[in-house]
Design an enzyme around this catalytic site. Structure first.
Site, short mmCIF file in Angstrom:
data_model
loop_
_atom_site.label_atom_id
_atom_site.label_comp_id
_atom_site.label_asym_id
_atom_site.label_seq_id
_atom_site.Cartn_x
_atom_site.Cartn_y
_atom_site.Cartn_z
N ASN A 8 0.88 -1.16 0.00
CA ASN A 8 0.00 0.00 0.00
C ASN A 8 0.91 1.21 0.00
O ASN A 8 1.41 1.63 1.04
CB ASN A 8 -0.91 -0.02 1.23
CG ASN A 8 -1.91 1.14 1.25
OD1 ASN A 8 -1.79 2.08 0.48
ND2 ASN A 8 -2.86 1.07 2.15
N ARG A 96 -2.52 -2.19 -3.48
CA ARG A 96 -3.68 -1.31 -3.39
C ARG A 96 -3.53 -0.24 -4.46
O ARG A 96 -2.56 0.52 -4.47
CB ARG A 96 -3.76 -0.64 -2.02
CG ARG A 96 -4.90 0.37 -1.92
CD ARG A 96 -4.71 1.31 -0.76
NE ARG A 96 -5.75 2.33 -0.73
CZ ARG A 96 -5.55 3.59 -0.40
NH1 ARG A 96 -4.34 4.01 -0.08
NH2 ARG A 96 -6.54 4.46 -0.38
N HIS A 184 -11.90 4.21 -0.74
CA HIS A 184 -11.82 3.41 0.50
C HIS A 184 -12.56 2.08 0.35
O HIS A 184 -12.98 1.48 1.33
CB HIS A 184 -12.36 4.18 1.71
CG HIS A 184 -11.51 5.33 2.13
ND1 HIS A 184 -12.04 6.55 2.50
CD2 HIS A 184 -10.17 5.47 2.23
CE1 HIS A 184 -11.06 7.39 2.81
NE2 HIS A 184 -9.92 6.75 2.65
N ARG A 244 -7.28 17.69 3.75
CA ARG A 244 -8.14 17.91 2.58
C ARG A 244 -9.42 18.61 3.00
O ARG A 244 -9.98 18.33 4.05
CB ARG A 244 -8.46 16.58 1.90
CG ARG A 244 -7.31 16.00 1.11
CD ARG A 244 -7.65 14.63 0.55
NE ARG A 244 -6.97 13.57 1.27
CZ ARG A 244 -7.21 12.27 1.10
NH1 ARG A 244 -8.11 11.88 0.21
NH2 ARG A 244 -6.55 11.37 1.81
N GLU A 382 -7.27 -3.56 5.40
CA GLU A 382 -7.17 -3.52 3.95
C GLU A 382 -6.12 -4.50 3.43
O GLU A 382 -6.30 -5.10 2.36
CB GLU A 382 -6.84 -2.10 3.50
CG GLU A 382 -7.94 -1.09 3.77
CD GLU A 382 -7.47 0.35 3.70
OE1 GLU A 382 -8.04 1.10 2.89
OE2 GLU A 382 -6.56 0.71 4.45
#
Length: 395
Positions: A8, A96, A184, A244, A382
């Site tokens: 990732n 990922r 996500h 963000r 994940e």
């Protein structure tokens, strides 16, 4: 022993995990041999954390890190370390990949042609996609016969109804792929897979999962399928995040360019790197630091984050036609009990009654037993999801 390597890769970090292939008979059976993370890459202070399968710190055999470490250097150190591990061979590498565009709705074994197509999506996720794909070439050069699998953050949302994905733009733009993709997805997919283990016989036809971390989004899941999400064309829409901005009036962006003379590059840096919790507080984009700070600005940033989450939950509950369960996951969702409390208090109108003691203890269920809407804390994984899909692609 054959292993699955998961990667990732981001702009300042590289997460990796190593799973024995023999454990890939089911998602539950997958157990890591190692997990690790390079942080502070590309201009920060480099740091490496390495853990064994039980989560205990283990010996770092990758040598002392330099004062500055770029992503390619971290990848090279990782590959050299893997080569030196005894009794280890790699069966597959799972990556990922943030954006699969309209083309890729399922994990796929990478070929040069597919990799080139994915690089074409870099404009859709400029701060993510190039880094996700960065390890592919060095791995292919070092292990030419090793299968590499791309697992997409957009894939879980690909079956959303068209009305949930469409912007009110001219039809030819929609046809060109200017739609809501959602992100996500690997995290939501994992939570969706393990929900029965946590909820037992509790109803789960209408579930909202709140993936709250440095990047934050929420997803509405009906009968195990994503039907709406807060992120859209890019990973900036929806919730305010660490740095963000989240959703804002598009006219504001036009104002910044036309009236205040900001360049596209300056606006990009503003919205991606100088806004969110960091921008509102002026202190930090890290929720842990804000919760510990006595400053009013820190409190205001936390309040805005929770307020926006409650508003997004209301919108997603409308898309679901009601709500059975609310699940918190990721760093803030799993560990910031004051944030969860504020969000749950804002959802009392939905029938959610918080158990304050369970919430303080980070218990699995944090709603009262008689609450009409259940609230849960479920850790995401994940890497395990990537390992599971990568093993399946071998078959």
């Amino acid at each position: 022993m054959s292993h699955i390597l998961t990667l990732n890769s981001g702009s300042s970090s590289l997460k990796f995990a190593l799973y024995p292939l023999a454990g890939a008979s089911s998602l539950d059976a997958l157990s890591p041999r190692y997990r690790g993370k390079f942080s502070g890459l590309n201009g920060g202070t480099p740091k490496l954390t390495l853990q064994d399968g039980e989560g205990n710190p283990t010996t770092n055999d990758m040598g002392e890190l330099p004062e500055r470490l770029e992503l390619p250097g971290a990848i090279a150190r990782l590959l050299s370390w893997l080569d030196d591990l005894p009794n280890l061979s790699l069966a597959v590498v799972g990556h990922r990949v943030v954006h699969g565009g309209r083309e890729y709705h399922r994990p796929v074994v990478l070929t040069p042609e597919i990799t080139a197509t994915l690089r074409g999506f870099e404009s859709l996720a400029p701060l993510h996609q190039p880094f996700c794909l960065a390890p592919v070439a060095p791995l292919a050069e070092r292990y030419p016969e090793l299968p590499q699998v791309a697992c997409f953050d957009t894939a879980f949302h690909a079956d959303q109804p068209d009305v949930a994905r469409q912007f009110a733009l001219p039809r030819d733009m929609t046809a060109r792929g200017l739609i809501r993709y959602g992100f996500h997805g690997l995290s939501y997919d994992y939570i969706n897979q393990v929900l029965p283990d946590h909820l037992g016989n509790a109803p789960r036809e209408r579930v909202i999962v709140a993936h709250l971390g440095n990047g934050a989004s929420l997803c509405a899941i009906r009968h195990g399928t994503s039907v709406a999400s807060t992120m859209g064309f890019t990973a900036i829409e929806g919730m305010p995040m660490g740095t963000r901005s989240g959703s804002l009036d598009p006219g504001l962006v036009l104002h910044l360019i036309q009236q205040e003379g900001m360049s596209v590059e300056e606006v990009t840096e503003l919205l991606y790197k100088r806004s969110g919790l960091l921008g509102v507080s002026g202190i930090s984009g890290d929720m842990r630091e804000l919760l510990e700070s006595p400053a009013d600005e820190a409190r205001e940033a936390v309040e805005l984050f929770a307020y926006r989450a409650v508003r997004e939950i209301g919108s997603l509950a409308a898309a679901l036609g009601g709500l059975d369960q609310l699940v918190f996951t990721a760093g803030i969702g799993e560990r910031a009990s004051p944030v969860r409390q504020a969000i749950c208090r804002g959802c009392e109108w939905l029938g959610l009654e918080l158990d304050p003691d369970a919430n303080r203890r980070d218990a699995s269920r944090i709603s009262r037993a008689d609450s009409r809407v259940g609230a849960w804390v479920i850790p995401t994984d994940e890497e395990r999801m990537i390992a599971w899909y990568s093993a399946n692609c071998l078959q």
